[in-house]
Scaffold this motif. Structure first.
Motif, PDB file in Angstrom:
ATOM      1  N   LEU A 117      13.993 -55.280  24.428  1.00 40.84           N
ATOM      2  CA  LEU A 117      15.152 -54.405  24.625  1.00 40.84           C
ATOM      3  C   LEU A 117      15.250 -53.368  23.506  1.00 40.84           C
ATOM      4  CD1 LEU A 117      18.005 -56.831  25.789  1.00 40.84           C
ATOM      5  CD2 LEU A 117      16.947 -55.000  27.110  1.00 40.84           C
ATOM      6  N   GLY A 118      15.066 -53.811  22.261  1.00 38.35           N
ATOM      7  CA  GLY A 118      15.119 -52.871  21.145  1.00 38.35           C
ATOM      8  C   GLY A 118      14.046 -51.802  21.235  1.00 38.35           C
ATOM      9  N   GLY A 119      12.831 -52.210  21.636  1.00 38.65           N
ATOM     10  CA  GLY A 119      11.759 -51.233  21.784  1.00 38.65           C
ATOM     11  C   GLY A 119      12.000 -50.258  22.916  1.00 38.65           C
ATOM     12  N   ASN A 120      12.562 -50.750  24.018  1.00 35.91           N
ATOM     13  CA  ASN A 120      12.815 -49.884  25.169  1.00 35.91           C
ATOM     14  C   ASN A 120      13.952 -48.897  24.914  1.00 35.91           C
ATOM     15  OD1 ASN A 120      14.415 -49.798  28.170  1.00 35.91           O
ATOM     16  ND2 ASN A 120      12.241 -49.325  28.156  1.00 35.91           N
ATOM     17  N   SER A 121      14.878 -49.254  24.026  1.00 35.42           N
ATOM     18  CA  SER A 121      16.041 -48.390  23.780  1.00 35.42           C
ATOM     19  C   SER A 121      15.625 -47.003  23.295  1.00 35.42           C
ATOM     20  CB  SER A 121      16.977 -49.041  22.760  1.00 35.42           C
ATOM     21  OG  SER A 121      16.361 -49.144  21.487  1.00 35.42           O
ATOM     22  N   THR A 122      14.586 -46.947  22.469  1.00 37.48           N
ATOM     23  CA  THR A 122      14.180 -45.647  21.917  1.00 37.48           C
ATOM     24  C   THR A 122      13.614 -44.730  22.987  1.00 37.48           C
ATOM     25  OG1 THR A 122      11.978 -46.504  21.338  1.00 37.48           O
ATOM     26  CG2 THR A 122      13.700 -46.688  19.682  1.00 37.48           C
ATOM     27  N   THR A 123      13.020 -45.297  24.056  1.00 39.49           N
ATOM     28  CA  THR A 123      12.460 -44.446  25.108  1.00 39.49           C
ATOM     29  C   THR A 123      13.554 -43.686  25.840  1.00 39.49           C
ATOM     30  OG1 THR A 123      12.515 -46.220  26.771  1.00 39.49           O
ATOM     31  CG2 THR A 123      10.560 -46.071  25.383  1.00 39.49           C
ATOM     32  N   TRP A 124      14.727 -44.310  26.029  1.00 37.54           N
ATOM     33  CA  TRP A 124      15.839 -43.619  26.676  1.00 37.54           C
ATOM     34  C   TRP A 124      16.362 -42.502  25.779  1.00 37.54           C
ATOM     35  CZ3 TRP A 124      17.507 -44.805  31.624  1.00 37.54           C
ATOM     36  CH2 TRP A 124      16.956 -45.949  32.188  1.00 37.54           C
ATOM     37  N   MET A 125      16.459 -42.772  24.479  1.00 36.17           N
ATOM     38  CA  MET A 125      16.930 -41.733  23.549  1.00 36.17           C
ATOM     39  C   MET A 125      15.952 -40.562  23.515  1.00 36.17           C
ATOM     40  SD  MET A 125      18.117 -44.144  20.358  1.00 36.17           S
ATOM     41  CE  MET A 125      18.967 -45.698  20.641  1.00 36.17           C
ATOM     42  N   ASN A 126      14.664 -40.867  23.358  1.00 34.96           N
ATOM     43  CA  ASN A 126      13.660 -39.802  23.271  1.00 34.96           C
ATOM     44  C   ASN A 126      13.607 -38.977  24.548  1.00 34.96           C
ATOM     45  OD1 ASN A 126      12.897 -40.600  20.701  1.00 34.96           O
ATOM     46  ND2 ASN A 126      11.271 -41.935  21.427  1.00 34.96           N
ATOM     47  N   THR A 127      13.665 -39.645  25.697  1.00 39.88           N
ATOM     48  CA  THR A 127      13.597 -38.923  26.975  1.00 39.88           C
ATOM     49  C   THR A 127      14.790 -37.989  27.137  1.00 39.88           C
ATOM     50  OG1 THR A 127      12.388 -40.742  28.016  1.00 39.88           O
ATOM     51  CG2 THR A 127      13.507 -39.194  29.469  1.00 39.88           C
ATOM     52  N   ALA A 128      15.990 -38.497  26.862  1.00 40.34           N
ATOM     53  CA  ALA A 128      17.190 -37.667  27.020  1.00 40.34           C
ATOM     54  C   ALA A 128      17.131 -36.439  26.121  1.00 40.34           C
ATOM     55  CB  ALA A 128      18.436 -38.497  26.699  1.00 40.34           C
ATOM     56  N   VAL A 129      16.715 -36.635  24.892  1.00 38.42           N
ATOM     57  CA  VAL A 129      16.713 -35.544  23.921  1.00 38.42           C
ATOM     58  C   VAL A 129      15.618 -34.530  24.228  1.00 38.42           C
ATOM     59  CG1 VAL A 129      16.144 -35.056  21.508  1.00 38.42           C
ATOM     60  CG2 VAL A 129      17.836 -36.805  22.053  1.00 38.42           C
ATOM     61  N   LEU A 130      14.398 -35.007  24.466  1.00 37.39           N
ATOM     62  CA  LEU A 130      13.278 -34.092  24.684  1.00 37.39           C
ATOM     63  C   LEU A 130      13.445 -33.290  25.975  1.00 37.39           C
ATOM     64  CD1 LEU A 130      10.226 -36.238  23.535  1.00 37.39           C
ATOM     65  CD2 LEU A 130      10.925 -34.040  22.595  1.00 37.39           C
ATOM     66  N   VAL A 131      13.796 -33.962  27.050  1.00 35.80           N
ATOM     67  CA  VAL A 131      13.928 -33.264  28.339  1.00 35.80           C
ATOM     68  C   VAL A 131      15.016 -32.197  28.263  1.00 35.80           C
ATOM     69  CG1 VAL A 131      14.619 -33.556  30.741  1.00 35.80           C
ATOM     70  CG2 VAL A 131      13.034 -35.170  29.710  1.00 35.80           C
ATOM     71  N   THR A 132      16.165 -32.547  27.698  1.00 37.35           N
ATOM     72  CA  THR A 132      17.278 -31.593  27.641  1.00 37.35           C
ATOM     73  C   THR A 132      16.955 -30.408  26.740  1.00 37.35           C
ATOM     74  OG1 THR A 132      18.832 -33.418  27.973  1.00 37.35           O
ATOM     75  CG2 THR A 132      19.731 -31.349  27.157  1.00 37.35           C
ATOM     76  N   CYS A 133      16.388 -30.668  25.564  1.00 38.29           N
ATOM     77  CA  CYS A 133      16.123 -29.573  24.624  1.00 38.29           C
ATOM     78  C   CYS A 133      14.996 -28.670  25.106  1.00 38.29           C
ATOM     79  CB  CYS A 133      15.789 -30.151  23.240  1.00 38.29           C
ATOM     80  SG  CYS A 133      17.208 -30.894  22.408  1.00 38.29           S
ATOM     81  N   ILE A 134      13.990 -29.212  25.743  1.00 42.16           N
ATOM     82  CA  ILE A 134      12.910 -28.365  26.260  1.00 42.16           C
ATOM     83  C   ILE A 134      13.413 -27.492  27.404  1.00 42.16           C
ATOM     84  CG2 ILE A 134      10.744 -28.462  27.564  1.00 42.16           C
ATOM     85  CD1 ILE A 134       9.868 -30.713  25.745  1.00 42.16           C
ATOM     86  N   ARG A 135      14.362 -28.002  28.200  1.00 43.23           N
ATOM     87  CA  ARG A 135      14.957 -27.164  29.243  1.00 43.23           C
ATOM     88  C   ARG A 135      15.840 -26.084  28.637  1.00 43.23           C
ATOM     89  NH1 ARG A 135      16.701 -32.053  33.421  1.00 43.23           N
ATOM     90  NH2 ARG A 135      14.626 -32.386  34.320  1.00 43.23           N
TER      91      ARG A 135
END
Length: 419
Positions: free
Chosen positions: A119-137
């Motif tokens: 769970l701890g390892g998977n949590s960072t993937t949600w943070m990274n995805t939200a941040v990268l996708v939004t900022c690149i758009r």
């Protein structure tokens, strides 16, 4: 009037404030690389062999493999929801580990610990995805600097956590895990409020202005990295020096706020100028048009009125026919555009991305290349202890800092060659 316009200029302060919160999220989302800082405590409390400890680290990394779920969700869920999922996962995963290491509960069974590490390892993937996708758009024309800065701060996050914990708590693994559980949760709640999708730059001038701002972000990031590197080499710092270090580090991390503040002041001045110009135009132009219209009506002979009406009717019918033909052509063109597959640089769904060769090249590169680095970082604690070092935080911090330089340079260089 000026305040009601929805140009990218009026949205610029909000865009940059969102990017600053994205930087903060990335600065705390590298907790997946800090396993070496508390792995020895888990090994001792749970009486694990080295092989069992390695399998725990594998469970943590398997959590990142489920990052595909975050990618699928990014096409359907808004950014705040994705950030909330990641923050709650991290709070549960690292919170359970903190309860065990701090001895507030009895050590959990081996398979339960694997679940919480996952769970701890998977949590960072949600943070990274939200941040990268939004900022690149939001910054389509500066994707390279955006990804380089954000991923660079992910690399720095391990050093930030490690050095802050060493300065404030003396490398206490229980307090370190408490930081991993609480700080990302609080920062993600902040990003939920401010990080939104906004229109990208519409002109070349705005793109150049964005590039100047990104240069400032790069400078701040390098200063933070050098500052962390310098502190890592200080032998046995005093409590006062550690407190000063912590305060200065927090100030440096907050310093990017100067960019949205500067953008807000510029936007406010520009809107005030436009509002003043619009008011003057409303006062002057309608009066002139009304006088001119009355003069034309008085001078126009009465016998010309009927032909004029006929001409206006014919012109209106011709204009209507032209509009209908134009709309029909645009509809046909729209159908063609919908059927066209997106190219590199445009938004792709997961299925569209998986149908390209570029996706599988990246997938195989990550599959074969990233694992070696993770294996070293997961076992950094045992490697340091085997070499006779009681404190391995220096090695963890150094690995993080040099990883930052590699990430930020790769983003800048790639964007240079793409352009």
């Amino acid at each position: 009037m000026g305040y009601l316009r929805t140009s990218s200029t009026s949205l610029e302060p909000t865009k940059w404030l969102g990017f600053v919160t994205a930087v903060w999220v990335q600065a705390i989302s590298g907790n997946n690389y800090t396993f070496s800082n508390y792995s020895d405590a888990l090994k001792t409390l749970m009486s694990l062999t080295q092989l069992e400890l390695n399998n725990l680290s594998v469970a943590k990394d398997v959590g990142k493999a489920f990052g595909l779920l975050a990618g699928l969700a990014s096409d359907r869920l808004p950014t705040p929801v994705i950030l909330l999922i990641g923050s709650i996962e991290g709070l549960i995963g690292y919170g359970a580990q903190w309860l065990v290491v701090s001895k507030r509960i009895q050590p959990l069974s081996y398979w339960k610990m694997c679940i919480f590490l996952c769970l701890g390892g998977n949590s960072t993937t949600w943070m990274n995805t939200a941040v990268l996708v939004t900022c690149i758009r939001n910054f389509r024309s500066n994707r390279g600097p955006v990804s380089g800065i954000l991923k660079g701060y992910v690399g720095l996050s391990t050093a930030i956590f490690t050095d802050l914990c060493a300065a404030l708590f003396g490398d206490d693994p229980a307090k370190f895990l408490a930081m991993l559980a609480l700080i990302p949760f609080a920062v993600c709640l902040t990003a939920i409020v401010f990080l939104r999708e906004t229109p990208p730059a519409a002109t070349v001038e705005e793109e150049k202005e964005e590039s100047k701002y990104f240069n400032l972000f790069n400078v701040v990031a390098v200063i933070v990295a050098v500052y962390l590197l310098a502190y890592s080499f200080i032998p046995n710092p005093s409590h006062a020096l550690s407190s000063v270090f912590s305060v200065i580090l927090l100030v440096l991390l907050a310093s990017p706020l100067a960019v949205p503040v500067y953008a807000f002041i510029n936007s406010w001045n520009l809107n005030r100028f436009k509002n003043h110009a619009d008011v003057e135009r409303q006062i002057q132009e309608p009066l002139l048009r009304e006088e001119k219209t009355q003069e034309e009506i008085q001078e126009k002979p009465a016998e010309e009125a009927a032909p004029a009406v006929v001409e206006r009717t014919q012109a209106a019918e011709e204009e209507k026919a032209v509009v209908e033909r134009t709309q029909a052509a645009e509809e046909e063109k729209a159908v063609v555009v919908v059927k066209r597959r997106p190219v590199i640089g445009e938004d792709h769904t997961i299925l569209e991305a998986m149908s390209t060769i570029d996706f599988w090249i990246l997938f195989l590169s990550f599959l074969c290349g990233v694992g070696t680095g993770l294996a070293v970082m997961n076992n950094m604690g045992q490697i340091g202890l085997a070499l006779g070092y009681a404190d391995v935080s220096l090695f963890v911090s150094m690995t993080s800092i040099w990883g930052f330089f590699g990430r930020i340079i790769s983003g800048t260089v790639s964007e240079h060659y793409i352009k």
